[in-house]
Design a protein around this motif. Structure first.
Motif, PDB file in Angstrom:
ATOM      1  N   VAL A   1      82.180   8.333  86.163  1.00  0.00           N
ATOM      2  CA  VAL A   1      81.171   8.849  85.234  1.00  0.00           C
ATOM      3  C   VAL A   1      80.794   7.745  84.251  1.00  0.00           C
ATOM      4  CG1 VAL A   1      80.680  10.568  83.445  1.00  0.00           C
ATOM      5  CG2 VAL A   1      82.044  11.220  85.447  1.00  0.00           C
TER       6      VAL A   1
ATOM      7  N   ALA B   1      77.910  20.079  86.138  1.00  0.00           N
ATOM      8  CA  ALA B   1      78.757  19.611  87.241  1.00  0.00           C
ATOM      9  C   ALA B   1      79.268  20.789  88.067  1.00  0.00           C
ATOM     10  CB  ALA B   1      79.916  18.787  86.690  1.00  0.00           C
TER      11      ALA B   1
ATOM     12  N   ILE C   1      78.569   9.947  88.803  1.00  0.00           N
ATOM     13  CA  ILE C   1      77.630  10.788  88.057  1.00  0.00           C
ATOM     14  C   ILE C   1      77.258  10.047  86.783  1.00  0.00           C
ATOM     15  CG2 ILE C   1      77.314  12.982  86.837  1.00  0.00           C
ATOM     16  CD1 ILE C   1      79.904  13.200  89.339  1.00  0.00           C
TER      17      ILE C   1
ATOM     18  N   LYS D   1      85.940  11.587  89.869  1.00  0.00           N
ATOM     19  CA  LYS D   1      84.635  10.939  90.081  1.00  0.00           C
ATOM     20  C   LYS D   1      84.457   9.832  89.035  1.00  0.00           C
ATOM     21  CE  LYS D   1      83.396  14.162  93.097  1.00  0.00           C
ATOM     22  NZ  LYS D   1      82.833  14.065  94.417  1.00  0.00           N
TER      23      LYS D   1
ATOM     24  N   THR E   1      75.703  18.386  89.742  1.00  0.00           N
ATOM     25  CA  THR E   1      75.925  16.938  89.858  1.00  0.00           C
ATOM     26  C   THR E   1      77.392  16.691  90.170  1.00  0.00           C
ATOM     27  OG1 THR E   1      76.369  16.744  87.504  1.00  0.00           O
ATOM     28  CG2 THR E   1      74.097  16.399  88.192  1.00  0.00           C
TER      29      THR E   1
ATOM     30  N   ASP F   1      73.646  11.305  91.450  1.00  0.00           N
ATOM     31  CA  ASP F   1      73.555  12.529  90.655  1.00  0.00           C
ATOM     32  C   ASP F   1      73.579  12.167  89.175  1.00  0.00           C
ATOM     33  OD1 ASP F   1      73.460  14.031  92.893  1.00  0.00           O
ATOM     34  OD2 ASP F   1      75.383  15.037  92.621  1.00  0.00           O
TER      35      ASP F   1
ATOM     36  N   HIS G   1      69.438  13.161  95.472  1.00  0.00           N
ATOM     37  CA  HIS G   1      70.297  13.171  94.290  1.00  0.00           C
ATOM     38  C   HIS G   1      69.939  14.343  93.370  1.00  0.00           C
ATOM     39  CE1 HIS G   1      67.594  10.640  91.405  1.00  0.00           C
ATOM     40  NE2 HIS G   1      66.841  11.113  92.371  1.00  0.00           N
TER      41      HIS G   1
END
Lengths: 367, 266
Positions: free
Chosen positions: B108, A80, B65, B106, A207, B83, A216
């Motif tokens: 997840v 990340a 994510i 975010k 990410t 992602d 992506h």
């Protein structure tokens, strides 16, 4: 060894583990994930104590349920885009090998400190250098390498956190600080790196949530087609080739040396005393200390083999780095070995005694 | 909607639809154009579709994510246009923890199968939920190891024949099926635990509602949301897709009953 980052100027008396932890805070790490194990538990103790009371610090510090979980948390955070580290000691590092293989394959930067103890198995909690093979030759599955820095002082325990992150982020590769239980536990004067002197690098591959402007991002180590997997491996090997330019070492009184001691980490500290003892006796001994044990300073050792009678490798293990020394000198000079295992430490006199007996036998043979 | 629409069925392929029609249902752009590799009749395709529809409808494609597992859905990141990170077998929830802790705002999720979540990753599963990580754990339970060729899973039923329980699963030898969702309910960190299906339209709609709830709860940072989907594996079970539906209803659901196991109080 280049250490361009500014030091705070303030000298402190600290344990190696504490210096490592404080340097991590000053390196502005985003996260630390770890699991307690002797002799490095002070790292997580220091971070869980210090970070909450220093309000300006936003570092995530989390005690995971195992070393397996911690290294995978490191993988997630590194993927990340975070600056992230963990630390452990030998048995814990063994558990992390799966994760390290994945991190190396996915090409993520992170820092792992191994405060090595005596092994194999549960072993002892005393210092050892028995993890050299594991650290420098892979450890986990597949063709990969960590960049491995071997500190020999509490000062370097702190400095190598900064150097480690610089290298990790430059090459998108995990870096290991290969320390030992003595360096982790002993207290020395340390001048800490200045906060804010290690700028964050951008990570467009991370990410962080797909934006409209890009495809992506995927962090993976799975390349199921053999042609693709081979290409990934070839790219990794190119990277390791580039990493060879990062070789670092230290030389002590090698200019006129006729006998060369070769040692890394704590052993090299002991060897410094041996050099002094030998020189007092008129024996011209020098010391070569690899600072990066991957990449290994083969070329410089090969050069030194032109001037010395023999080399003596000193390690706290059964003779692991000695293989790299022999590779370096390509049989040009004899390479001898002295070591102790299981948490036992050589004395400068032990090394001198070995050195003298080798010296005598070599001369006898020559006559 | 100004785009011209065309019929896609074989007979009328390419026939333009009346311009006054409004397109109300399409492939969400949260899915890539890559065709799924899953076996015909496998539940993964439907779960992928529903999950990505939810992310599209909630408008959180840019903020999500995902963590892909090891197993048949190992390539989830090829299909899900968000992602994603691929985790080692069993470690998806630890990887998700690492991501969520450094990106707390975010969304997840981890997407895991039964071997991944209830065998090799049991420790990570329990401790992730125990910490109340604000993530969604999406658990596909088909009671078998599909990718490796149909071996016994911790969730395989008593008497179930697999390649490693050729005489049927014997509890005295290898223990009983693990009801992992029920176990996780005991942990205070579990905020919402539910068990759903995807082999009939009603089940799909309920799963979709459950996933929407899970993402909404994640925004509130209340704890872990755990959504189990009892699914099928026609290849591993050595059945036709239609036979698997009967098997789920007659054999799987008595062991893994549907519905919410833990819902937020108040």
């Amino acid at each position: 060894m280049e250490n361009k980052e500014k030091k705070s100027g303030e000298a402190r008396l600290m344990k190696g583990n504490e210096a490592l932890a404080e340097a991590a805070i000053r390196a502005d790490i985003d996260a630390y994930f770890g699991y307690p194990i002797t002799p490095q538990s002070e790292v997580i103790e220091y971070l869980t104590r210090e970070v909450p009371i220093r309000k300006e610090i936003k570092t995530v510090v989390l005690q995971a349920e195992s070393e397996v979980a911690s290294i995978n948390m490191v993988y997630g955070a590194a993927g990340a885009g975070a600056r992230v580290m963990t630390s452990s000691s030998s048995p814990g590092i063994s558990l992390m090998q799966e994760g390290l293989s994945y991190i190396a394959s996915a090409q993520l930067p992170c820092l792992v400190a191994n405060v090595v103890r005596g092994g194999p198995g549960l072993g002892t909690i005393q210092p050892s250098q028995g993890d050299y093979f594991q650290a420098t030759k892979g450890g986990g599955h597949g063709d990969y390498h960590l960049i491995v820095l071997a500190p020999a002082s509490v000062q370097e325990m702190a400095d190598f956190v900064f150097d480690g992150f610089k290298l990790a982020e430059k090459y998108r590769n995990p870096v290991m600080i290969l320390s030992d239980g003595a360096l982790g536990q002993m207290m020395e004067k340390v001048i800490l790196p200045e906060e804010g002197s290690l700028p964050k690098t951008s990570a467009p591959w991370a990410t962080t949530g797909k934006t409209k402007n890009r495809e992506h991002n995927v962090i993976t180590s799975l390349f199921i087609q053999p042609e693709e997997m081979e290409q990934v491996n070839l790219r990794l090997q190119e990277k390791y080739e580039a990493i060879q330019s990062e070789v670092r070492y230290e030389e002590i009184q090698t200019e006129d040396a006729e006998i060369l001691l070769v040692a890394f980490g704590l052993s090299s500290r002991i060897c410094q005393k041996t050099v002094d003892l030998a020189r007092e006796k008129g024996i011209k001994v020098g010391l070569f200390r690899p600072i990066t044990v991957y990449p290994y300073p083969y070329a410089r050792l090969k050069e030194l083999s032109n001037q010395v009678e023999f080399m003596l490798t000193v390690e706290m293990n059964a003779g692991q780095m000695v293989e790299d020394v022999r590779l370096a000198v390509e049989g040009k000079v004899p390479v001898h070995f002295i070591g102790r295992m299981g948490g036992m430490i050589l004395s400068p006199e032990d090394i001198l005694h070995k050195l003298e007996s080798v010296h005598e036998s070599q001369n006898t043979v020559n006559v | 909607m100004n785009e011209k629409l065309y019929l896609e069925d074989e007979e009328n392929l390419g026939t333009q639809v009346d311009e006054n029609y409004e397109q109300v249902y399409c492939r969400p752009d949260t899915l890539t154009d890559i065709p799924f590799h899953y076996c015909p009749g496998c539940g993964h395709s439907v779960v992928h579709r529903v999950l990505m529809e939810v992310i599209a409808e909630l408008g959180i494609q840019e903020e999500t994510i995902g963590i892909a597992p090891v197993g048949c859905s190992v390539f989830a990141y090829n299909y899900m246009n968000i992602d994603m990170q691929e985790a080692a077998h069993g470690r998806a929830s630890a990887v998700a923890t690492g991501v969520k802790r450094v990106l707390p705002d975010k969304y997840v999720f981890s997407y895991q199968g039964d071997g991944d979540l209830a065998a090799i990753g049991t420790a990570e599963t329990i401790h992730t939920v125990n910490r109340g990580e604000n993530i969604l754990m999406l658990f596909i339970n088909n009671g078998i190891y599909g990718m490796t060729g149909g071996q016994m899973a911790p969730t395989s039923l008593i008497g179930q024949v697999t390649s490693t329980s050729p005489y049927g699963r014997d509890a005295a030898q290898v223990g009983s099926p693990i009801k992992i969702a029920d176990m996780l309910c005991l942990l205070p960190g579990a905020y919402y635990v539910t068990r759903q299906i995807v082999h009939n339209p009603g089940g799909v709609r309920k799963l979709k509602k459950a996933l929407i709830k899970a993402f909404e709860y994640q925004k509130q940072k209340k704890g872990t949301c755990f959504v189990e989907v009892v699914s099928n594996c026609p290849s591993g079970w050595k059945m036709t897709p239609v036979e698997t539906i009967k098997y789920i209803e007659e054999q799987m659901l008595p062991m893994y009953p549907l519905g919410d196991l833990k819902v937020p109080k108040n």
